[in-house]
Design a protein around this motif. Structure first.
Motif, PDB file in Angstrom:
ATOM      1  N   UNK A 194     -61.554  27.655  48.747  1.00  0.00           N
ATOM      2  CA  UNK A 194     -60.603  28.585  48.135  1.00  0.00           C
ATOM      3  C   UNK A 194     -59.174  28.265  48.558  1.00  0.00           C
ATOM      4  N   UNK A 195     -58.976  28.055  49.857  1.00  0.00           N
ATOM      5  CA  UNK A 195     -57.616  27.806  50.358  1.00  0.00           C
ATOM      6  C   UNK A 195     -57.030  26.502  49.813  1.00  0.00           C
ATOM      7  N   UNK A 196     -57.887  25.534  49.543  1.00  0.00           N
ATOM      8  CA  UNK A 196     -57.413  24.245  49.036  1.00  0.00           C
ATOM      9  C   UNK A 196     -57.369  24.182  47.515  1.00  0.00           C
TER      10      UNK A 196
ATOM     11  N   UNK B 235     -62.410  13.701  58.485  1.00  0.00           N
ATOM     12  CA  UNK B 235     -62.187  15.149  58.427  1.00  0.00           C
ATOM     13  C   UNK B 235     -63.013  15.796  57.330  1.00  0.00           C
ATOM     14  N   UNK B 236     -63.327  17.087  57.554  1.00  0.00           N
ATOM     15  CA  UNK B 236     -64.190  17.817  56.635  1.00  0.00           C
ATOM     16  C   UNK B 236     -63.413  18.976  56.021  1.00  0.00           C
ATOM     17  N   UNK B 237     -63.133  18.867  54.742  1.00  0.00           N
ATOM     18  CA  UNK B 237     -62.421  19.911  54.003  1.00  0.00           C
ATOM     19  C   UNK B 237     -62.963  19.942  52.583  1.00  0.00           C
ATOM     20  N   UNK B 238     -62.800  21.087  51.908  1.00  0.00           N
ATOM     21  CA  UNK B 238     -63.431  21.258  50.600  1.00  0.00           C
ATOM     22  C   UNK B 238     -62.439  21.790  49.569  1.00  0.00           C
ATOM     23  N   UNK B 239     -62.817  21.609  48.302  1.00  0.00           N
ATOM     24  CA  UNK B 239     -62.041  22.133  47.183  1.00  0.00           C
ATOM     25  C   UNK B 239     -63.015  22.503  46.064  1.00  0.00           C
ATOM     26  N   UNK B 240     -62.514  23.208  45.046  1.00  0.00           N
ATOM     27  CA  UNK B 240     -63.320  23.569  43.882  1.00  0.00           C
ATOM     28  C   UNK B 240     -62.991  22.596  42.762  1.00  0.00           C
ATOM     29  N   UNK B 241     -64.032  22.028  42.173  1.00  0.00           N
ATOM     30  CA  UNK B 241     -63.864  21.018  41.128  1.00  0.00           C
ATOM     31  C   UNK B 241     -64.586  21.442  39.859  1.00  0.00           C
ATOM     32  N   UNK B 242     -63.993  21.163  38.731  1.00  0.00           N
ATOM     33  CA  UNK B 242     -64.609  21.441  37.423  1.00  0.00           C
ATOM     34  C   UNK B 242     -65.038  22.898  37.265  1.00  0.00           C
ATOM     35  N   UNK B 243     -64.327  23.791  37.905  1.00  0.00           N
ATOM     36  CA  UNK B 243     -64.494  25.245  37.764  1.00  0.00           C
ATOM     37  C   UNK B 243     -65.797  25.813  38.330  1.00  0.00           C
ATOM     38  N   UNK B 244     -66.737  24.971  38.748  1.00  0.00           N
ATOM     39  CA  UNK B 244     -68.012  25.543  39.167  1.00  0.00           C
ATOM     40  C   UNK B 244     -68.692  24.779  40.302  1.00  0.00           C
ATOM     41  N   UNK B 245     -67.944  23.918  40.995  1.00  0.00           N
ATOM     42  CA  UNK B 245     -68.584  23.113  42.025  1.00  0.00           C
ATOM     43  C   UNK B 245     -67.672  22.947  43.237  1.00  0.00           C
ATOM     44  N   UNK B 246     -68.245  23.159  44.431  1.00  0.00           N
ATOM     45  CA  UNK B 246     -67.511  22.916  45.667  1.00  0.00           C
ATOM     46  C   UNK B 246     -67.741  21.470  46.086  1.00  0.00           C
ATOM     47  N   UNK B 247     -66.673  20.742  46.316  1.00  0.00           N
ATOM     48  CA  UNK B 247     -66.783  19.320  46.670  1.00  0.00           C
ATOM     49  C   UNK B 247     -65.987  19.033  47.940  1.00  0.00           C
ATOM     50  N   UNK B 248     -66.419  18.009  48.655  1.00  0.00           N
ATOM     51  CA  UNK B 248     -65.713  17.557  49.847  1.00  0.00           C
ATOM     52  C   UNK B 248     -64.451  16.804  49.429  1.00  0.00           C
ATOM     53  N   UNK B 249     -63.347  17.084  50.098  1.00  0.00           N
ATOM     54  CA  UNK B 249     -62.105  16.365  49.831  1.00  0.00           C
ATOM     55  C   UNK B 249     -62.198  14.979  50.455  1.00  0.00           C
ATOM     56  N   UNK B 250     -61.947  13.973  49.666  1.00  0.00           N
ATOM     57  CA  UNK B 250     -61.982  12.601  50.154  1.00  0.00           C
ATOM     58  C   UNK B 250     -60.974  12.411  51.283  1.00  0.00           C
ATOM     59  N   UNK B 251     -61.317  11.610  52.286  1.00  0.00           N
ATOM     60  CA  UNK B 251     -60.451  11.452  53.452  1.00  0.00           C
ATOM     61  C   UNK B 251     -59.087  10.847  53.101  1.00  0.00           C
ATOM     62  N   UNK B 252     -59.035  10.028  52.045  1.00  0.00           N
ATOM     63  CA  UNK B 252     -57.742   9.474  51.609  1.00  0.00           C
ATOM     64  C   UNK B 252     -56.863  10.586  51.049  1.00  0.00           C
ATOM     65  N   UNK B 253     -57.465  11.466  50.241  1.00  0.00           N
ATOM     66  CA  UNK B 253     -56.724  12.623  49.717  1.00  0.00           C
ATOM     67  C   UNK B 253     -56.288  13.532  50.866  1.00  0.00           C
ATOM     68  N   UNK B 254     -57.173  13.707  51.840  1.00  0.00           N
ATOM     69  CA  UNK B 254     -56.882  14.577  52.981  1.00  0.00           C
ATOM     70  C   UNK B 254     -55.645  14.095  53.728  1.00  0.00           C
ATOM     71  N   UNK B 255     -55.589  12.804  54.042  1.00  0.00           N
ATOM     72  CA  UNK B 255     -54.449  12.287  54.813  1.00  0.00           C
ATOM     73  C   UNK B 255     -53.173  12.333  53.980  1.00  0.00           C
ATOM     74  N   UNK B 256     -53.295  12.166  52.674  1.00  0.00           N
ATOM     75  CA  UNK B 256     -52.110  12.264  51.800  1.00  0.00           C
ATOM     76  C   UNK B 256     -51.556  13.692  51.792  1.00  0.00           C
ATOM     77  N   UNK B 257     -52.470  14.677  51.824  1.00  0.00           N
ATOM     78  CA  UNK B 257     -52.018  16.062  51.885  1.00  0.00           C
ATOM     79  C   UNK B 257     -51.292  16.331  53.202  1.00  0.00           C
ATOM     80  N   UNK B 258     -51.829  15.796  54.279  1.00  0.00           N
ATOM     81  CA  UNK B 258     -51.187  15.947  55.590  1.00  0.00           C
ATOM     82  C   UNK B 258     -49.792  15.338  55.562  1.00  0.00           C
TER      83      UNK B 258
END
Length: 358
Positions: A62-64, A329-352
């Protein structure tokens, strides 16, 4: 924005209430979560961790992903009990740990009963401006303990590395080995671990793996070497992790007792090197690689004692980057309106990194 239902509640008694709430909800996302009231006072740590991991995963998602509602159905409870102190105590640490952008708790969350009699609690979760992680899967150390770093520590670490400030030798730094117990003092560079044969046998009970496989798993997981590897690799000059030397206890100096090896040193060394494939290294040039590919990340030495036992030393080098265990790192997001998915580590470091530059 229309609400998004992530997991089905159509076989639960809360389904009608959920559909009614969904119709009037203006939040961008809704995720359901079912939990027994007995979980709040669960004494079994393993069971408690499993439930909290499910809770953390949903809040992180939810937060992501623009924030939203965690629709919580609390079952097996007294329908007239409005007290939320046990719930608050159960989730408080998790909710705080999932704040990475420096916002206060009250800015990030609010909760209220939707229906006390039905046991339906609404947790409103604000959007994270950085990235909300269930676990960073990397640690830092003081001279007393190891712990998860704050997001701000990681941001500063990445910043220093990108500006060429972080320098490290190419090989692990060796330290003198003493048989005099009084010379051993733990600090950020030195970690001492007892090898207790009965505890090890209990750990191995019920499997038919070879001695070296069990031993390496025991050191890696039970004695938490994987965590010490991630924190010692951030320390200038690295560190040494010893198995077979007890810690100081009050005024009693360490006991240099060693390990009765049941396999060859070569087999044990090879098994530890294979374990490095479960470690991920982020390089400051924005690439990730396996710990097995990081040259000389550890060096394994055995110090033979007069008793016939050996002390295991794992020498960890200071790495020009960030070492993670469990694939990052372990973080999650909502994808395609109905699925919780793990955020890829490359995306994670880019967000940081992008948050640091805001």
């Amino acid at each position: 924005m229309a609400s998004q239902r992530v997991d089905s509640t159509d076989k639960c008694t809360c389904w009608i209430s959920y559909k009614s709430f969904e119709t009037s909800c203006t939040e961008p996302n809704i995720i359901t979560f079912h939990i027994k009231a007995s979980n709040f006072t669960e004494q079994d740590r393993k069971k408690k961790r499993i439930v909290l991991r499910e809770f953390d995963t949903r809040v992180s998602a939810l937060r992501n992903t623009a924030g939203g509602i965690l629709f919580i159905h609390i079952t097996h409870r007294n329908i007239n009990d409005r007290n939320l102190s046990n719930f608050d105590q159960f989730v408080d640490k998790s909710l705080k740990n999932l704040i990475a952008d420096g916002c206060s708790f009250v800015e990030s969350y609010s909760r209220k009963w939707l229906s006390c009699q039905e046991g339906i609690l609404i947790l409103t979760v604000a959007k994270e401006s950085c990235v909300s992680s269930v676990s960073l899967n990397t640690k830092v150390c003081s001279d007393h303990e190891i712990e998860f770093p704050s997001t701000f520590e990681l941001i500063r670490f990445v910043s220093k590395g990108q500006h060429g400030v972080s320098e490290a030798p190419e090989n692990p730094e060796h330290r003198p080995f003493h048989q005099n117990a009084k010379n051993w003092v733990e600090d950020r560079h030195i970690q001492l671990k007892t090898f207790d044969e009965p505890t090890f046998r209990t750990y191995c009970k019920g499997n038919n793996k070879s001695w070296e496989v069990n031993f390496v798993d025991y050191v890696w997981n039970k004695l938490r070497f994987q965590e010490y590897l991630t924190c010692m690799s951030k320390v200038p000059r690295g560190g040494s992790y010893y198995v077979g030397i007890s810690e100081w206890k009050n005024q009693v100096p360490p006991d240099v007792h060693g390990i009765p090896l049941r396999s060859t040193k070569t087999n044990i060394t090879d098994r530890f090197k294979q374990k490095l494939s479960t470690v991920t290294v982020y390089d400051f040039d924005d690439t990730f690689k396996s710990g097995y590919e990081e040259e000389n990340i550890i060096e394994i030495k055995f110090h033979d004692l007069k008793t016939g036992n050996s002390v295991l030393e794992m020498v960890v080098k200071c790495v020009k980057g960030i070492v993670f265990y469990d694939n990052g790192p372990l973080a999650y997001a909502i994808e395609d309106k109905d699925k919780i998915v793990k955020i890829d580590k490359v995306q994670w470091i880019r967000k940081i990194r992008s948050w640091r530059m805001q």
